[in-house]
Design an enzyme around this catalytic site. Sequence first.
Site, PDB file in Angstrom:
ATOM      1  N   LYS A  65      -6.312   1.191  15.913  1.00 44.52           N
ATOM      2  CA  LYS A  65      -4.878   0.452  16.204  1.00 44.52           C
ATOM      3  C   LYS A  65      -3.911   1.644  16.865  1.00 44.52           C
ATOM      4  CE  LYS A  65      -5.095  -2.151  11.786  1.00 44.52           C
ATOM      5  NZ  LYS A  65      -4.632  -2.396  10.360  1.00 44.52           N
ATOM      6  N   ASP A 101       0.783  -6.665  10.000  1.00 45.14           N
ATOM      7  CA  ASP A 101       0.207  -6.114   8.680  1.00 45.14           C
ATOM      8  C   ASP A 101       1.451  -6.111   7.587  1.00 45.14           C
ATOM      9  OD1 ASP A 101      -2.328  -5.585   9.451  1.00 45.14           O
ATOM     10  OD2 ASP A 101      -1.808  -3.628   9.898  1.00 45.14           O
ATOM     11  N   LEU A 213      -4.318  -2.799  -0.802  1.00 37.63           N
ATOM     12  CA  LEU A 213      -4.660  -3.560   0.467  1.00 37.63           C
ATOM     13  C   LEU A 213      -5.823  -4.246   0.558  1.00 37.63           C
ATOM     14  CD1 LEU A 213      -2.103  -1.689   2.800  1.00 37.63           C
ATOM     15  CD2 LEU A 213      -1.532  -3.417   1.194  1.00 37.63           C
ATOM     16  N   TYR A 215      -9.560  -5.697   0.004  1.00 37.70           N
ATOM     17  CA  TYR A 215      -9.942  -7.087  -0.405  1.00 37.70           C
ATOM     18  C   TYR A 215     -11.509  -6.975  -0.474  1.00 37.70           C
ATOM     19  CZ  TYR A 215     -10.823  -7.943   4.604  1.00 37.70           C
ATOM     20  OH  TYR A 215     -11.261  -7.693   5.737  1.00 37.70           O
TER      21      TYR A 215
END
Length: 270
Positions: A65, A101, A213, A215
């Site tokens: 990122k 995000d 955050l 999952y």
Amino acid sequence: MDYYAVFGNPIAHSLSPTIHTQFAKQTGMMIHYEKIRAPIDGFAQSAKLFINRGGRGFNITMPFKIEAFNLATKHTTNAKTAGAVNTIKVSGNTLIGENTDGIGLINDLCKNLNIDLKGKIVLILGAGGASRGILLSLLREKPKRLMIANRTTSKAIQLAKDFSAYGKTCGFGLDKIKNTPVDLIINTTSAALNNTMPKIANGVACGAICYDLMYAIQTPFMRWAQDNGANLVVDGLGMLVEQASASFEFWTGEKPDTHQVLKKLRDKMR
Ligand code: ATR
């Protein structure tokens, strides 16, 4: 056919192709979305190859990122404040970098879970890239106070300072978390990767909404929240679908229906 992709390493388990393919079906768009595992030292080269093949846009996940931020030639406000990019739109010779995000998290909290953050006390665990990526969007919801607690205290203090222009923020070490309840706790740490969670005062979770955050797994943080009287414990699957939806809209102008897609994924994971 318009070409899109997600870049990461590892990337095999990414749900993004499934999500975007469903968005494309819903909106009647001819889209092909693939996952691309870029070499750890070869993200920019991989991305350029994809652009040369006609790629219209792509998502970027771990660990690229920040490199994606450097690859982009223009940045949205979200991307600038996050210092990281998870979405790039190819517009002629310009690569527009966005970070969805924070929008994803807010849409999951406010739209899907019906939570109003205005006037609430929010505690964020962690002061890394994931934490930085959601702060602006959270502060735009006008919480009463946003506290950042981190294992390395100096990083929490610095992050709180970096965002102080957008709302009331403070940063401190995990050991300084008080044993009194807050409204919302968001775990942004990567501690679950080692099957642990930050050691913090148990009383802070009582009656709180606890959001991880991560999952697809029940994290130690989620188990701790349940054991300590949280009002609601949520994983980040909704955020994943919502950030994907914001990326899809950024690329195509079309807003997909996220409820259907999230329900399908949850059903599949049961
Ligand atoms: P990301 O981009 O996922 O945020 P990162 O920038 O490496 O990744 O940040 C990871 C975060 O998780 C940091 O806040 C880190 O704390 P430090 O800054 O002290 O390193 C936090 N973290 C990771 N493992 C942890 C653990 N076992 N307990 C507490 N915090 C942890």
